[in-house]
Design a protein around this motif. Structure first.
Motif, PDB file in Angstrom:
ATOM      1  N   LEU A  45      -1.516  -3.771  -5.317  1.00 27.16           N
ATOM      2  CA  LEU A  45      -1.171  -2.436  -4.830  1.00 27.16           C
ATOM      3  C   LEU A  45      -2.423  -1.644  -4.501  1.00 27.16           C
ATOM      4  CD1 LEU A  45       0.987  -0.250  -4.303  1.00 27.16           C
ATOM      5  CD2 LEU A  45       0.631   0.507  -6.662  1.00 27.16           C
TER       6      LEU A  45
ATOM      7  N   LYS B 171       9.482   0.909  -9.589  1.00 31.04           N
ATOM      8  CA  LYS B 171       9.237   2.072  -8.738  1.00 31.04           C
ATOM      9  C   LYS B 171       8.156   2.936  -9.376  1.00 31.04           C
ATOM     10  CE  LYS B 171      12.047   5.743  -8.216  1.00 31.04           C
ATOM     11  NZ  LYS B 171      13.209   6.561  -7.753  1.00 31.04           N
TER      12      LYS B 171
ATOM     13  N   SER C 105       6.427   6.497  -8.883  1.00 32.38           N
ATOM     14  CA  SER C 105       6.564   7.803  -8.232  1.00 32.38           C
ATOM     15  C   SER C 105       5.256   8.567  -8.320  1.00 32.38           C
ATOM     16  CB  SER C 105       7.674   8.610  -8.917  1.00 32.38           C
ATOM     17  OG  SER C 105       8.893   7.915  -8.910  1.00 32.38           O
TER      18      SER C 105
ATOM     19  N   SER D 138       2.418   8.440  -6.727  1.00 27.52           N
ATOM     20  CA  SER D 138       1.342   7.458  -6.911  1.00 27.52           C
ATOM     21  C   SER D 138      -0.025   8.126  -7.037  1.00 27.52           C
ATOM     22  CB  SER D 138       1.326   6.482  -5.730  1.00 27.52           C
ATOM     23  OG  SER D 138       2.522   5.738  -5.683  1.00 27.52           O
TER      24      SER D 138
ATOM     25  N   SER E  15       0.851  -1.183   0.000  1.00 29.29           N
ATOM     26  CA  SER E  15       0.000   0.000   0.000  1.00 29.29           C
ATOM     27  C   SER E  15       0.885   1.230   0.000  1.00 29.29           C
ATOM     28  CB  SER E  15      -0.949  -0.001   1.193  1.00 29.29           C
ATOM     29  OG  SER E  15      -0.216   0.061   2.392  1.00 29.29           O
ATOM     30  N   VAL E  16       0.330   2.319  -0.522  1.00 28.64           N
ATOM     31  CA  VAL E  16       1.071   3.580  -0.619  1.00 28.64           C
ATOM     32  C   VAL E  16       0.089   4.726  -0.502  1.00 28.64           C
ATOM     33  CG1 VAL E  16       0.905   3.626  -3.151  1.00 28.64           C
ATOM     34  CG2 VAL E  16       2.770   4.852  -2.010  1.00 28.64           C
ATOM     35  N   GLN E  17       0.538   5.830   0.036  1.00 24.93           N
ATOM     36  CA  GLN E  17      -0.279   7.033   0.092  1.00 24.93           C
ATOM     37  C   GLN E  17      -0.201   7.739  -1.262  1.00 24.93           C
ATOM     38  OE1 GLN E  17      -1.907   6.244   3.341  1.00 24.93           O
ATOM     39  NE2 GLN E  17      -2.236   8.387   2.742  1.00 24.93           N
TER      40      GLN E  17
ATOM     41  N   GLU F 102       2.908   9.560  -2.964  1.00 23.29           N
ATOM     42  CA  GLU F 102       4.151   8.987  -2.459  1.00 23.29           C
ATOM     43  C   GLU F 102       4.735   8.005  -3.480  1.00 23.29           C
ATOM     44  OE1 GLU F 102       4.184  11.398   0.463  1.00 23.29           O
ATOM     45  OE2 GLU F 102       5.625   9.773   0.668  1.00 23.29           O
ATOM     46  N   THR F 103       5.897   7.467  -3.116  1.00 24.93           N
ATOM     47  CA  THR F 103       6.606   6.526  -3.991  1.00 24.93           C
ATOM     48  C   THR F 103       6.569   5.133  -3.396  1.00 24.93           C
ATOM     49  OG1 THR F 103       8.091   8.233  -4.853  1.00 24.93           O
ATOM     50  CG2 THR F 103       8.866   5.957  -4.990  1.00 24.93           C
ATOM     51  N   VAL F 104       6.415   4.142  -4.249  1.00 35.89           N
ATOM     52  CA  VAL F 104       6.390   2.748  -3.800  1.00 35.89           C
ATOM     53  C   VAL F 104       7.246   1.916  -4.735  1.00 35.89           C
ATOM     54  CG1 VAL F 104       4.319   2.161  -5.147  1.00 35.89           C
ATOM     55  CG2 VAL F 104       4.878   0.851  -3.081  1.00 35.89           C
TER      56      VAL F 104
ATOM     57  N   VAL G  32      -3.716   2.150  -3.240  1.00 33.87           N
ATOM     58  CA  VAL G  32      -3.311   3.544  -3.119  1.00 33.87           C
ATOM     59  C   VAL G  32      -4.318   4.253  -2.217  1.00 33.87           C
ATOM     60  CG1 VAL G  32      -2.809   5.685  -4.332  1.00 33.87           C
ATOM     61  CG2 VAL G  32      -2.282   3.490  -5.414  1.00 33.87           C
TER      62      VAL G  32
END
Lengths: 112, 115
Positions: free
Chosen positions: B111, B78, B80, B82, B12-14, B17-19, B113
């Motif tokens: 994934l 990667k 970037s 997101s 998970s990612v905000q 943000e980058t994941v 977000v």
């Protein structure tokens, strides 16, 4: 271009029935593929073709047959359907080896 | 036989943000191709990025880039900045150069977000 089209989108089969999943591409690609995707898993190759009249087995060919009489069409035949064949089936094509594969929208098959 | 391993079933990612999604593979070949495909809830498989093994430079496509480590047989993605639309299942895939481009897929990373 329509790209890669598959019919039907959904199908429910009874154990022992047979059916053909249709796949057509209008991009004049030589290479075509059939994959299956079980829930929560990646795609596994069933059969592939490098041109009209030429087919070969992939990783999970048992219970399936294919033919490639034209460049455009690559039907997948299920004989004597079994619950283990419940899956989503994707057809794909590519212009040359190791290039991008273009995928159809998939067929969701349930065998009860 | 070639194998592809994705060790992160879920990430998970905000938003913004980058994941980084991980992928390792096993092969004895020196020439091959690696791919990241995205599968949103629509089920459609979409190519995100492609890397040729003979190229040392890492591939980039807008907000998507890879870190290709040939000796380590590692191929991470990667993302970037997101976006909500990046939420999907991501599959790493491998193809030998001369095998009719048969793809071997990993098992995927889901994934999420978060806004």
């Amino acid at each position: 271009n329509a790209g890669v089209t598959q019919t039907p989108k959904f199908r429910i089969l009874k154990i022992g029935q047979s059916m053909t999943l249709q796949c057509t591409q209008d991009m004049n690609h030589n290479y075509m593929y059939w994959y299956r995707q079980d829930p929560g898993m990646g795609l596994k190759l069933i059969y592939y073709s490098v041109g009209a009249g030429i087919t070969d087995k992939g990783e999970v060919p048992n219970g399936y047959n294919v033919s490639r009489s034209t460049t455009e069409d690559f039907p997948l035949r299920l004989e004597l359907a079994a619950p283990s064949q419940t899956s989503v089936y994707f057809c794909a094509s590519s212009y040359i080896t190791y290039n991008e594969q273009f995928f159809g929208p998939g067929t969701r098959l349930t065998v009860l | 036989a070639q194998t592809v391993t994705q060790s992160q079933p879920e990430m998970s990612v905000q938003e913004a943000e980058t994941v980084t999604l991980s992928c390792t593979y096993d092969t004895s070949e020196s020439d091959y191709y690696l791919f990241w495909y995205k599968q949103p809830p629509s089920r459609q498989m979409i190519l995100v990025i492609r890397q040729e093994a003979y190229k040392q430079q890492n591939a980039t496509e807008n907000r998507f880039s890879v870190n290709f480590q040939k000796a380590a047989k590692s191929f991470s993605l990667k993302i970037s900045d997101s976006q909500l639309g990046d939420a999907a299942m991501y599959f790493c895939a491998y193809s030998k150069e001369t095998s009719g481009s048969r793809l071997t897929f990993g098992e995927g990373t889901q994934l999420t977000v978060n806004p």
